[in-house]
Design a protein around this motif. Structure first.
Motif, PDB file in Angstrom:
ATOM      1  N   TYR A   1      -5.597   9.303 -11.417  1.00  0.00           N
ATOM      2  CA  TYR A   1      -5.557   9.737 -12.817  1.00  0.00           C
ATOM      3  C   TYR A   1      -4.333   9.156 -13.531  1.00  0.00           C
ATOM      4  O   TYR A   1      -4.424   8.697 -14.687  1.00  0.00           O
ATOM      5  N   GLU A   2      -3.211   9.136 -12.843  1.00  0.00           N
ATOM      6  CA  GLU A   2      -1.978   8.608 -13.444  1.00  0.00           C
ATOM      7  C   GLU A   2      -2.119   7.122 -13.744  1.00  0.00           C
ATOM      8  O   GLU A   2      -1.719   6.655 -14.825  1.00  0.00           O
ATOM      9  N   VAL A   3      -2.716   6.362 -12.818  1.00  0.00           N
ATOM     10  CA  VAL A   3      -2.899   4.928 -13.039  1.00  0.00           C
ATOM     11  C   VAL A   3      -3.879   4.692 -14.189  1.00  0.00           C
ATOM     12  O   VAL A   3      -3.687   3.793 -15.019  1.00  0.00           O
TER      13      VAL A   3
ATOM     14  N   GLY B   1      -5.753  16.326  -8.263  1.00  0.00           N
ATOM     15  CA  GLY B   1      -5.090  16.506  -6.972  1.00  0.00           C
ATOM     16  C   GLY B   1      -5.523  15.534  -5.895  1.00  0.00           C
ATOM     17  O   GLY B   1      -5.088  15.650  -4.758  1.00  0.00           O
ATOM     18  N   VAL B   2      -6.358  14.583  -6.242  1.00  0.00           N
ATOM     19  CA  VAL B   2      -6.836  13.618  -5.244  1.00  0.00           C
ATOM     20  C   VAL B   2      -6.086  12.310  -5.422  1.00  0.00           C
ATOM     21  O   VAL B   2      -5.976  11.795  -6.529  1.00  0.00           O
ATOM     22  N   SER B   3      -5.545  11.785  -4.313  1.00  0.00           N
ATOM     23  CA  SER B   3      -4.797  10.531  -4.351  1.00  0.00           C
ATOM     24  C   SER B   3      -5.498   9.484  -3.501  1.00  0.00           C
ATOM     25  O   SER B   3      -6.455   9.778  -2.779  1.00  0.00           O
ATOM     26  N   LEU B   4      -4.976   8.271  -3.584  1.00  0.00           N
ATOM     27  CA  LEU B   4      -5.636   7.132  -2.949  1.00  0.00           C
ATOM     28  C   LEU B   4      -4.581   6.231  -2.336  1.00  0.00           C
ATOM     29  O   LEU B   4      -3.492   6.064  -2.891  1.00  0.00           O
ATOM     30  N   GLN B   5      -4.907   5.628  -1.197  1.00  0.00           N
ATOM     31  CA  GLN B   5      -4.025   4.639  -0.593  1.00  0.00           C
ATOM     32  C   GLN B   5      -4.361   3.272  -1.179  1.00  0.00           C
ATOM     33  O   GLN B   5      -5.444   2.740  -0.947  1.00  0.00           O
ATOM     34  N   ALA B   6      -3.425   2.708  -1.937  1.00  0.00           N
ATOM     35  CA  ALA B   6      -3.694   1.443  -2.615  1.00  0.00           C
ATOM     36  C   ALA B   6      -2.387   0.835  -3.095  1.00  0.00           C
ATOM     37  O   ALA B   6      -1.318   1.463  -3.048  1.00  0.00           O
ATOM     38  N   ASP B   7      -2.475  -0.421  -3.555  1.00  0.00           N
ATOM     39  CA  ASP B   7      -1.366  -1.057  -4.249  1.00  0.00           C
ATOM     40  C   ASP B   7      -1.450  -0.610  -5.714  1.00  0.00           C
ATOM     41  O   ASP B   7      -2.435  -0.893  -6.402  1.00  0.00           O
ATOM     42  N   LYS B   8      -0.427   0.073  -6.181  1.00  0.00           N
ATOM     43  CA  LYS B   8      -0.487   0.677  -7.515  1.00  0.00           C
ATOM     44  C   LYS B   8      -0.657  -0.376  -8.599  1.00  0.00           C
ATOM     45  O   LYS B   8      -1.470  -0.218  -9.527  1.00  0.00           O
ATOM     46  N   GLY B   9       0.091  -1.471  -8.500  1.00  0.00           N
ATOM     47  CA  GLY B   9      -0.026  -2.517  -9.508  1.00  0.00           C
ATOM     48  C   GLY B   9      -1.396  -3.175  -9.496  1.00  0.00           C
ATOM     49  O   GLY B   9      -1.953  -3.494 -10.552  1.00  0.00           O
ATOM     50  N   ALA B  10      -1.975  -3.369  -8.280  1.00  0.00           N
ATOM     51  CA  ALA B  10      -3.295  -3.985  -8.192  1.00  0.00           C
ATOM     52  C   ALA B  10      -4.357  -3.067  -8.767  1.00  0.00           C
ATOM     53  O   ALA B  10      -5.272  -3.519  -9.482  1.00  0.00           O
TER      54      ALA B  10
ATOM     55  N   ILE C   1       0.833  -1.206   0.000  1.00  0.00           N
ATOM     56  CA  ILE C   1       0.000   0.000   0.000  1.00  0.00           C
ATOM     57  C   ILE C   1       0.867   1.257   0.000  1.00  0.00           C
ATOM     58  O   ILE C   1       1.841   1.359   0.764  1.00  0.00           O
ATOM     59  N   CYS C   2       0.508   2.188  -0.869  1.00  0.00           N
ATOM     60  CA  CYS C   2       1.209   3.474  -0.940  1.00  0.00           C
ATOM     61  C   CYS C   2       0.227   4.537  -1.459  1.00  0.00           C
ATOM     62  O   CYS C   2      -0.923   4.233  -1.756  1.00  0.00           O
ATOM     63  N   ILE C   3       0.689   5.761  -1.548  1.00  0.00           N
ATOM     64  CA  ILE C   3      -0.145   6.846  -2.068  1.00  0.00           C
ATOM     65  C   ILE C   3      -0.122   6.804  -3.599  1.00  0.00           C
ATOM     66  O   ILE C   3       0.948   6.858  -4.222  1.00  0.00           O
TER      67      ILE C   3
ATOM     68  N   LEU D   1     -22.523  -0.496 -16.681  1.00  0.00           N
ATOM     69  CA  LEU D   1     -21.734   0.475 -15.912  1.00  0.00           C
ATOM     70  C   LEU D   1     -21.114  -0.227 -14.707  1.00  0.00           C
ATOM     71  O   LEU D   1     -21.822  -0.796 -13.873  1.00  0.00           O
ATOM     72  N   PHE D   2     -19.773  -0.193 -14.617  1.00  0.00           N
ATOM     73  CA  PHE D   2     -19.058  -0.683 -13.446  1.00  0.00           C
ATOM     74  C   PHE D   2     -18.646   0.514 -12.594  1.00  0.00           C
ATOM     75  O   PHE D   2     -18.132   1.512 -13.130  1.00  0.00           O
ATOM     76  N   GLN D   3     -18.859   0.395 -11.296  1.00  0.00           N
ATOM     77  CA  GLN D   3     -18.499   1.490 -10.384  1.00  0.00           C
ATOM     78  C   GLN D   3     -17.620   0.948  -9.264  1.00  0.00           C
ATOM     79  O   GLN D   3     -17.971  -0.007  -8.580  1.00  0.00           O
ATOM     80  N   LEU D   4     -16.469   1.592  -9.096  1.00  0.00           N
ATOM     81  CA  LEU D   4     -15.527   1.234  -8.034  1.00  0.00           C
ATOM     82  C   LEU D   4     -15.566   2.339  -6.978  1.00  0.00           C
ATOM     83  O   LEU D   4     -15.087   3.447  -7.216  1.00  0.00           O
ATOM     84  N   GLN D   5     -16.150   2.014  -5.825  1.00  0.00           N
ATOM     85  CA  GLN D   5     -16.350   3.007  -4.760  1.00  0.00           C
ATOM     86  C   GLN D   5     -15.217   2.902  -3.746  1.00  0.00           C
ATOM     87  O   GLN D   5     -14.949   1.832  -3.206  1.00  0.00           O
ATOM     88  N   PHE D   6     -14.529   4.050  -3.491  1.00  0.00           N
ATOM     89  CA  PHE D   6     -13.438   4.084  -2.515  1.00  0.00           C
ATOM     90  C   PHE D   6     -13.971   4.550  -1.158  1.00  0.00           C
ATOM     91  O   PHE D   6     -14.920   5.336  -1.084  1.00  0.00           O
ATOM     92  N   ARG D   7     -13.293   4.087  -0.123  1.00  0.00           N
ATOM     93  CA  ARG D   7     -13.690   4.487   1.240  1.00  0.00           C
ATOM     94  C   ARG D   7     -12.740   5.532   1.812  1.00  0.00           C
ATOM     95  O   ARG D   7     -13.115   6.302   2.672  1.00  0.00           O
ATOM     96  N   HIS D   8     -11.483   5.514   1.384  1.00  0.00           N
ATOM     97  CA  HIS D   8     -10.503   6.450   1.934  1.00  0.00           C
ATOM     98  C   HIS D   8      -9.758   7.112   0.782  1.00  0.00           C
ATOM     99  O   HIS D   8      -9.001   6.448   0.062  1.00  0.00           O
ATOM    100  N   VAL D   9      -9.998   8.394   0.598  1.00  0.00           N
ATOM    101  CA  VAL D   9      -9.271   9.163  -0.408  1.00  0.00           C
ATOM    102  C   VAL D   9      -8.546  10.298   0.280  1.00  0.00           C
ATOM    103  O   VAL D   9      -8.868  10.694   1.393  1.00  0.00           O
ATOM    104  N   LYS D  10      -7.568  10.859  -0.387  1.00  0.00           N
ATOM    105  CA  LYS D  10      -6.731  11.877   0.234  1.00  0.00           C
ATOM    106  C   LYS D  10      -6.342  12.930  -0.795  1.00  0.00           C
ATOM    107  O   LYS D  10      -5.956  12.609  -1.932  1.00  0.00           O
TER     108      LYS D  10
END
Length: 464
Positions: free
Chosen positions: A319-321, A348-357, A313-315, A448-457
């Motif tokens: 958009y980049e991914v 300007g919004v980032s996410l805590q996740a595994d970048k490759g995943a 897990i990292c920041i 329509l597929f929707q991926l809902q995040f719980r923690h954004v930064k």
């Protein structure tokens, strides 16, 4: 309603509480029965017992002179007034072993005039009548300096009944009511406290057990605070979890190992087929090998995605991914004549996740949309601060098939031959291990597929 009632009756809390309440009711009922019996069956039994005890007390308070002769009974002020005020109701006298009276209580000789002195010395308890009133009497003896002395006490039965009815039973009745109320509230408070304190570890244990899932088989139940009767069950449950975890690990390791072992032979077969002259049979074999290689790769990804310890897990910039995933799939989209459209509403919004995943998840969703969009159609990817949506305008699936989209090896009617049926299953595993919510919704047309995040930064101060 019937099921709910049975569940309440099978509750440990309900059974223990019921036992306490029944015990309390039985205790109070027994006290009431004794009280009623004493009130209804007021006969000479009560009078005999009390007069007997009273005579015994008088013997213990007998005072002797220097010659060893009884001279008085010391009652202090406890009973003296009784003998003065109720001369016709209560009296005593002291006799020697010959039946001679040494002294009387203030009631005097007249009180005992109807009693045969010699006969009374031979009876521990006797009755006589005085002016038509039944009197109960008892006699006790004591030895002093080799001589035996006798003390006789007598109380009229009407006086005993009066004391019982006016004072004793009335006091018992009120005391019984007060005692019952106190017992009820005290028992209720104690039971509530005891049950809450005792069953709290069980409730916590139940909550912990409910959180255990195939993705958290490494969790174990704590048995430090549970009752000793429940501890063996908790230990057995933990041993069962250990066996399940071991079996699950073995299965995942076998899947990953098999995929790894198959990759090299398939690559060699593919290379060998590329070197052979082009024929229809060669093209069919090459296509099958490509399909098998893709399926093996998906199996390997599925095994890796199912293990939470594989994630780093990292920041991550969403958009980049998403740009990387679109660049990777642009060649496939061009071949299918599908337009990829990326809309970003989360600068300007980032996410805590595994970048490759996250890359694999978006790649699979977008690739699935490309395969089902149809030639000349659009696939739209929209990034929001708390979610990402992927929409195609293809044929979609029936409403009844939505629940099967994320099942392993499931493919719809409009599937492509290259699909292995594992892409969306991998997406679900990645989402679950990140605590995200991945859903599918039928659109008109498309899906329509929707991926809902719980923690954004937010990457910028003040924009969270």
């Amino acid at each position: 309603m019937r099921f709910r009632t049975m569940g309440q009756l099978n509750s440990i809390s309900a059974k223990v509480l019921l036992a306490f309440v029944v015990g309390l009711i039985l205790s109070v009922s027994l006290i009431i029965i004794v009280f009623v019996t004493a009130s209804v069956l007021r006969n000479n039994i009560f009078s005999e017992v009390e007069v007997h005890d009273f005579a015994q007390e008088l013997v213990e308070r007998l005072v002797f002179n220097a010659d060893g002769v009884p001279v008085k009974i010391t009652l202090e002020n406890k009973y003296n007034w009784v003998f003065e005020s109720f001369r016709s109701e209560i009296a005593y006298r002291v006799l020697d072993q010959s039946g001679n009276v040494l002294f009387y209580s203030p009631a005097g000789e007249e009180f005992w005039s109807s009693v045969d002195t010699r006969n009374s010395l031979m009876n521990g308890f006797f009755q006589f009548e005085r002016d038509g009133i039944v009197v109960d009497a008892a006699i006790h003896s004591i030895e002093n300096n080799g001589n035996r002395w006798f003390v006789e006490a007598a109380v009229s039965r009407r006086f005993v009944y009066f004391a019982h009815h006016a004072f004793g039973l009335n006091f018992i009745e009120k005391g019984l009511v007060l005692l019952s109320l106190v017992l009820f509230f005290v028992f209720s408070a104690c039971v509530h406290f005891i049950l809450s304190h005792t069953l709290k570890p069980l409730r916590e244990l139940s909550e912990s057990a409910a959180l255990i899932s195939p993705r958290s088989l490494q969790s174990r139940l704590e048995n430090k605070k549970v009752p000793s009767e429940i501890a063996p069950l908790v230990n057995s449950f933990n041993h069962a979890l250990e066996r399940l975890e071991h079996g699950y690990r073995v299965q995942q390791e076998f899947l990953a190992t098999a995929a790894h072992e198959l990759k090299t032979p398939l690559a060699l077969i593919h290379a060998q087929l590329e070197l052979t002259p082009e024929t229809e049979e060669r093209n069919w074999l090459l296509r099958d090998v490509n399909y098998m290689s893709r399926q093996v790769q998906q199996l390997l990804l599925l095994a890796e995605a199912s293990e939470q310890q594989n994630y780093r897990i990292c920041i991550v910039d969403m958009y980049e991914v998403a740009i990387d995933a679109l660049s990777y799939l642009q060649r496939i989209a061009d071949a299918e004549k599908v337009k990829l459209n990326l809309i970003n509403h989360a600068s300007g919004v980032s996410l805590q996740a595994d970048k490759g995943a996250l890359f694999t998840l978006l790649k699979n969703l977008i690739e699935n949309a490309i395969q089902h969009a149809g030639s000349g159609k659009e696939v739209r990817i929209v990034i929001y601060p708390d979610r990402i949506t992927v929409r195609d305008w293809g044929d979609g699936v029936d409403e009844t098939q939505l629940s099967q989209l994320f099942n392993r090896f499931w493919r719809g009617e409009h599937r492509r031959e290259l699909g292995a049926g594992l892409g969306l299953a991998i997406c679900r595993e990645i989402a679950l291990n990140h605590d995200w919510l991945l859903t599918a919704q039928r659109m008109e047309p498309g899906l329509l597929f929707q991926l809902q995040f719980r923690h954004v930064k937010s990457q910028f101060p003040g924009e969270e």
